[in-house]
Design a protein around this motif. Structure first.
Motif, PDB file in Angstrom:
ATOM      1  N   ARG A 413     -17.044 -24.537  61.879  1.00 50.22           N
ATOM      2  CA  ARG A 413     -16.420 -25.000  60.638  1.00 50.22           C
ATOM      3  C   ARG A 413     -17.411 -25.495  59.588  1.00 50.22           C
ATOM      4  O   ARG A 413     -17.176 -25.325  58.388  1.00 50.22           O
ATOM      5  N   ASP A 414     -18.484 -26.135  60.014  1.00 50.36           N
ATOM      6  CA  ASP A 414     -19.404 -26.753  59.054  1.00 50.36           C
ATOM      7  C   ASP A 414     -20.609 -25.881  58.699  1.00 50.36           C
ATOM      8  O   ASP A 414     -21.503 -26.318  57.985  1.00 50.36           O
ATOM      9  N   ARG A 498     -25.576 -25.202  53.957  1.00 49.61           N
ATOM     10  CA  ARG A 498     -25.127 -24.233  54.966  1.00 49.61           C
ATOM     11  C   ARG A 498     -25.974 -22.961  54.924  1.00 49.61           C
ATOM     12  O   ARG A 498     -26.248 -22.369  55.975  1.00 49.61           O
ATOM     13  N   GLU A 503     -25.479 -28.048  59.068  1.00 50.99           N
ATOM     14  CA  GLU A 503     -24.042 -28.335  59.039  1.00 50.99           C
ATOM     15  C   GLU A 503     -23.750 -29.327  57.919  1.00 50.99           C
ATOM     16  O   GLU A 503     -24.408 -30.365  57.808  1.00 50.99           O
ATOM     17  N   ARG A 505     -20.305 -30.861  55.230  1.00 48.99           N
ATOM     18  CA  ARG A 505     -18.868 -30.869  55.010  1.00 48.99           C
ATOM     19  C   ARG A 505     -18.491 -31.609  53.733  1.00 48.99           C
ATOM     20  O   ARG A 505     -19.221 -32.472  53.255  1.00 48.99           O
ATOM     21  N   TYR A 506     -17.337 -31.230  53.209  1.00 46.88           N
ATOM     22  CA  TYR A 506     -16.794 -31.755  51.952  1.00 46.88           C
ATOM     23  C   TYR A 506     -15.926 -32.964  52.293  1.00 46.88           C
ATOM     24  O   TYR A 506     -14.947 -32.840  53.040  1.00 46.88           O
ATOM     25  N   TRP A 531     -24.437 -37.719  61.144  1.00 46.71           N
ATOM     26  CA  TRP A 531     -23.939 -37.381  59.805  1.00 46.71           C
ATOM     27  C   TRP A 531     -24.550 -38.315  58.761  1.00 46.71           C
ATOM     28  O   TRP A 531     -24.436 -39.534  58.868  1.00 46.71           O
ATOM     29  N   VAL A 572     -12.230 -35.409  55.769  1.00 45.57           N
ATOM     30  CA  VAL A 572     -12.946 -34.159  55.531  1.00 45.57           C
ATOM     31  C   VAL A 572     -11.957 -33.097  55.051  1.00 45.57           C
ATOM     32  O   VAL A 572     -10.901 -32.902  55.653  1.00 45.57           O
ATOM     33  N   TYR A 574     -13.057 -29.672  54.060  1.00 44.90           N
ATOM     34  CA  TYR A 574     -13.538 -28.461  54.724  1.00 44.90           C
ATOM     35  C   TYR A 574     -15.051 -28.459  54.692  1.00 44.90           C
ATOM     36  O   TYR A 574     -15.663 -29.208  53.956  1.00 44.90           O
TER      37      TYR A 574
END
Length: 574
Positions: A413-414, A498, A503, A505-506, A531, A572, A574
């Protein structure tokens, strides 16, 4: 000749005979096993003669008597030219032919013929014909649908006083000597009045494999009745769907969802008097030869209203590895067809959801989307955008179709591209490679992306004030415009990270102080397994008197809790 010479001569002769038997040249030519056209005709004639002989033999065994009509026959002046007896044998079909003197007094204009098979059938054990009465005469040649066996036939005539009411005219038995399974395609009075005709298939019973194509025409004069309804059943399972009619024509691929065996397909025509109401039209039976069991796609009313047509997938429940393709068209005459420049694809799995956008060009779409949350079954929803003139900071859309897909790929996903984050773009990859050197630590790479994003983009105050958001806002678009708001800074930073193999994320939330706060977005990137938070928007500068002032700072790269107390994290996206 000596005995030795004689023995030698015999051995030589035997050798020559064996050689001749094994030699290809001396072998007699093989006969052609395929019968000629003339031979096929002869075989068919012989078979037909066998059936006719069987009819004659069976008729000698049956106890038959002259056919007597009911008292209603005398009341309306009806006669039957065929059949003439109550119990008889035939080959394949039975003929019902007659006249009605007082046909102009009847409330309906059809003879109703009901045929019931005595025994088990691979389709329904009955079939009905509605044969038009034309100038007082009628004739129907009806195929005896289940092959060899006994059938009961009832012939009914319409009432003179009541609509949609029929009286018995005659009742008889008939025995079919032919074992062939075949079925006429019959049409109800509703279908005949609507002008329904099925071009393909040309039979009421046929073999199929996974998907069955139905094509035909209907009277095009009813412009406001431009839909048919179909109902597919097998055992206790049922699927209904509305299919469009265009210029009086229709064609639709119908998946045979329920695996091997006979699927019953009912076609309904629109009711002339009532909207969104349908009447029986015809029935077909498709014997599916495939063992594949699939899931029906669920279609919403907006699917037809907005002219969407999914070519692929035709059914749900398929398995894929990471990506899934969707293909189809938009009817150019449908409402908002020209304005429908894109579709939204929502994928849900175990409570997690992602939203993708695929473009529509020249009323066609054909693109892939990611199943980013790892292995398992996803619920996929296809939607069309709401079309409105007023600008908005939110996107609204209407669901048109829903189906399931099973993914076998791992959770990425990330790392994968996503809506607004074109991390697979050559331009994004090129910038990422310039910024993120192999010699750098992960923290240094993240810092390089933060600095580039904050320094390269000017904050667009007007976009925020005017809610001038567009469905195609993205990392590439902000690179082109070199202006944007928080979502655009975030799109670009995540795309670069990315693209560099990190990795990211938004994160959606709010930012501000006291009552002066608003929706906001920033970035979380995985650095050395943890993170790390960064907000390149706030690192780019500030707003003063409705003007953006560029003032790069590093306060919002890995900010501490005190510095970041202005931000409230909602989750998060996406």
């Amino acid at each position: 000749m000596s005995k030795r010479q004689a023995r030698g001569w015999l051995i030589s002769l035997l050798f020559l005979l064996l050689l001749g038997a094994c030699s290809k040249e001396s072998a007699p030519p093989e006969k052609d096993t395929q019968p000629t056209a003339e031979q096929q005709k002869e075989q068919e004639k012989e078979k037909e003669n066998e059936f006719e002989a069987a009819v004659t033999k069976k008729n000698t065994e049956l106890e038959s008597s002259p056919l007597e009509l009911t008292s209603y026959a005398e009341e309306v002046g009806a006669t039957l030219a065929e059949p003439t007896h109550t119990n008889f044998a035939v080959n394949e079909f039975v003929t019902i032919e007659g006249t009605v003197e007082q046909h102009d007094q009847l409330q309906e204009h059809y003879v109703w013929i009901k045929i019931q098979f005595s025994g088990d059938s691979i389709t329904d054990t009955y079939q009905e014909f509605f044969t038009p009465i034309t100038n007082g005469t009628f004739k129907q040649e009806a195929v005896l649908f289940n092959g060899e066996g006994e059938y009961r036939v009832t012939v009914l005539l319409p009432s003179k006083t009541q609509s949609n009411y029929y009286y018995d005219l005659a009742d008889f038995k008939v025995f079919n000597v032919n074992p062939k399974i075949q079925r006429d395609m019959t049409f109800t009075p509703f279908a005949q009045e609507a002008g329904l005709k099925i071009k393909d298939p040309d039979s009421g019973y046929m073999k199929g494999n996974k998907v069955f194509t139905l094509t035909g025409t209907i009277d095009p004069t009813n412009d406001d009745k431009n839909l048919l309804m179909i109902e597919l059943t097998k055992d206790t399972q049922t699927w209904k769907h509305i299919i469009p009619i265009k210029n009086g024509e229709f064609s639709y691929d119908i998946p045979l969802f329920y695996g091997k065996g006979v699927h019953k397909l009912k076609v309904y025509v629109p009711d002339k008097e009532r909207d969104n109401y349908y009447q029986d039209g015809t029935v077909l039976y498709i014997d599916n030869e495939s063992d594949l069991v699939s899931e029906p796609i669920i279609y919403m009313t907006t699917y037809e209203e907005r002219g969407v047509h999914l070519i692929s997938p035709a059914y749900g429940g398929e398995e894929t590895d990471l990506t899934y393709r969707i293909k189809g068209t938009i009817d150019k005459d449908a409402p908002f067809a020209k304005e429908t420049t894109h579709l939204y694809i929502s994928t849900k799995k175990d409570g997690e959801e992602a939203l993708e956008v695929i473009p529509v060009e020249h009323y066609q779409f054909d693109d892939e989307f990611y199943l980013r949350f790892g292995p398992g079954t996803y619920e996929v929803t296809v939607s069309v955008p709401e079309i409105k003139e007023k600008k908005s900071d939110r996107f609204y859309y209407y669901n048109v179709a829903q189906f399931s897909v099973t993914n076998t790929a791992k959770d990425q996903r990330d790392l994968l591209p996503s809506r607004g984050v074109q991390s697979d773009s050559p331009k994004i990859i090129s910038i990422a490679n310039e910024l993120m050197k192999n010699s750098m630590t992960e923290r240094e790479k993240a810092k390089a992306v933060y600095e580039y994003t904050a320094k390269s983009i000017a904050y667009d105050v007007d976009k925020l004030k005017n809610s001038d958001f567009e469905w195609d806002d993205s990392a590439l678009k902000v690179l082109e415009l070199q202006t944007g708001i928080c979502q655009d800074y975030t799109y670009l930073a995540i795309a670069l990270l990315r693209a560099g193999g990190m990795e990211a994320r938004y994160v959606a939330g709010t930012a501000g102080a006291g009552f002066n706060y608003s929706r906001h977005a920033w970035v979380e990137v995985k650095v050395d397994g943890e993170w790390l938070t960064m907000d390149p928007t706030w690192g780019a500068g500030y707003i003063e008197k409705d003007k953006f002032v560029a003032y790069y700072n590093e306060d919002y790269f890995e900010p501490n809790a005190e510095a970041f107390k202005t931000h409230t994290r909602h989750g998060v996206q996406y």
